[in-house]
Enzyme design. Structure first.
Site, PDB file in Angstrom:
ATOM      1  N   ASP A   1      41.709  38.936  36.804  1.00  0.00           N
ATOM      2  CA  ASP A   1      40.756  37.890  36.457  1.00  0.00           C
ATOM      3  C   ASP A   1      41.177  37.255  35.132  1.00  0.00           C
ATOM      4  OD1 ASP A   1      37.518  37.439  37.486  1.00  0.00           O
ATOM      5  OD2 ASP A   1      38.182  36.487  35.639  1.00  0.00           O
TER       6      ASP A   1
ATOM      7  N   LYS B   1      35.520  34.625  49.903  1.00  0.00           N
ATOM      8  CA  LYS B   1      34.276  33.853  49.898  1.00  0.00           C
ATOM      9  C   LYS B   1      34.571  32.376  50.096  1.00  0.00           C
ATOM     10  CE  LYS B   1      31.656  33.739  46.095  1.00  0.00           C
ATOM     11  NZ  LYS B   1      30.598  34.335  45.243  1.00  0.00           N
TER      12      LYS B   1
ATOM     13  N   ASP C   1      36.354  37.169  45.725  1.00  0.00           N
ATOM     14  CA  ASP C   1      34.962  36.725  45.609  1.00  0.00           C
ATOM     15  C   ASP C   1      34.875  35.625  44.555  1.00  0.00           C
ATOM     16  OD1 ASP C   1      32.281  36.890  46.432  1.00  0.00           O
ATOM     17  OD2 ASP C   1      31.750  38.150  44.719  1.00  0.00           O
TER      18      ASP C   1
ATOM     19  N   TRP D   1      33.130  44.682  42.838  1.00  0.00           N
ATOM     20  CA  TRP D   1      33.944  44.868  44.039  1.00  0.00           C
ATOM     21  C   TRP D   1      35.046  45.896  43.791  1.00  0.00           C
ATOM     22  CZ3 TRP D   1      35.220  40.439  47.895  1.00  0.00           C
ATOM     23  CH2 TRP D   1      34.025  39.926  48.424  1.00  0.00           C
TER      24      TRP D   1
ATOM     25  N   ASP E   1      45.697  34.317  35.074  1.00  0.00           N
ATOM     26  CA  ASP E   1      45.322  33.313  36.066  1.00  0.00           C
ATOM     27  C   ASP E   1      45.967  33.666  37.409  1.00  0.00           C
ATOM     28  OD1 ASP E   1      44.805  31.029  37.562  1.00  0.00           O
ATOM     29  OD2 ASP E   1      45.188  29.670  35.885  1.00  0.00           O
TER      30      ASP E   1
ATOM     31  N   GLY F   1      33.580  43.430  37.951  1.00  0.00           N
ATOM     32  CA  GLY F   1      34.212  44.618  38.491  1.00  0.00           C
ATOM     33  C   GLY F   1      33.448  45.342  39.579  1.00  0.00           C
TER      34      GLY F   1
END
Length: 223
Positions: free
Chosen positions: A88, A168, A128, A66, A104, A64
């Site tokens: 998540d 990312k 990320d 971010w 998901d 958590g």
């Protein structure tokens, strides 16, 4: 050396690095859940992703860090503030002023769930996400790029015109396909490795801004 001894040595090295890492120390002092929070802070300071009132989706958000940064920078929970939704597979401990979704991100129903919680399209989609390391660079690269492409597909469904996507990736060659797709849909596409990203890590971030909202001919700026 046995595998167990290797794991023990690796764990000891990781712990020693954590204890002397200034970003880890500062994260604890400021109440961030991970040192990764500083990566997002540095990227936002450079690329100006956030602003008061914006709607943000954070994919692969656990634990958590971010999400905490996004909440603060869009002023979620304040009058005329923004909204932040974090998703998540792993449960996330509650974060004030953020909506948390356990599930998901590749579930076909996920974009609709996220949009409903946002109350409309997203202004910023963050990812990320990274898979657990296998120790094999080529395999890890392919796996993280698969997650990046998945995040991009979600962003296409959620972003409002003019929106931004931060994701990312790992350097390794296969990111070229994703970059071409991004350039076709965003006005600008840039790479960055924030100072908080460890020098030995292959990770870097792609920042795509100015979502077109439809399939235009690519003429994006890339750096």
């Amino acid at each position: 050396m046995t595998n167990r001894r290797r794991r023990t040595a690796s764990s000891r090295q990781w712990l020693e690095r954590q204890l002397r890492d200034p970003y880890v120390i500062e994260a604890r002092r400021l109440g961030y859940r991970s040192r990764a929070a500083f990566k997002l802070i540095e990227l936002d300071d450079r690329f100006h992703l956030f602003g008061p009132g914006l709607r943000v989706v954070d994919l692969g958000a656990a634990p958590g860090g971010w999400t905490q940064v996004a909440v603060a920078r869009v002023r979620a929970g304040e009058r005329r503030g923004g909204r932040v939704v974090a998703a998540d597979l792993t449960p996330i401990e509650p974060i004030a002023a953020a909506e948390l979704v356990e599930g998901d991100v590749c579930d076909v129903a996920m974009p609709d769930r996220l949009r409903a919680l946002l109350g409309g399209p997203a202004d910023v989609v963050l990812s990320d996400m990274a898979p657990p390391s296998t120790g094999h660079a080529s395999a890890d690269h392919l796996r993280i790029m698969a997650l990046a492409e998945m995040a991009f597909e979600v962003a296409l469904e959620l972003l409002a015109p003019g929106g931004a996507f931060l994701c990312k990736v790992w350097q390794g060659g296969t990111e070229a396909k994703l970059l071409q797709q991004l350039k076709a849909r965003f006005a600008t596409v840039r790479h960055a490795k924030p100072p908080a990203s460890r020098a030995e890590s292959a990770e870097m971030y792609v920042i795509a801004q100015g979502f077109r909202g439809d399939e235009d001919e690519p003429d994006a700026t890339t750096t």
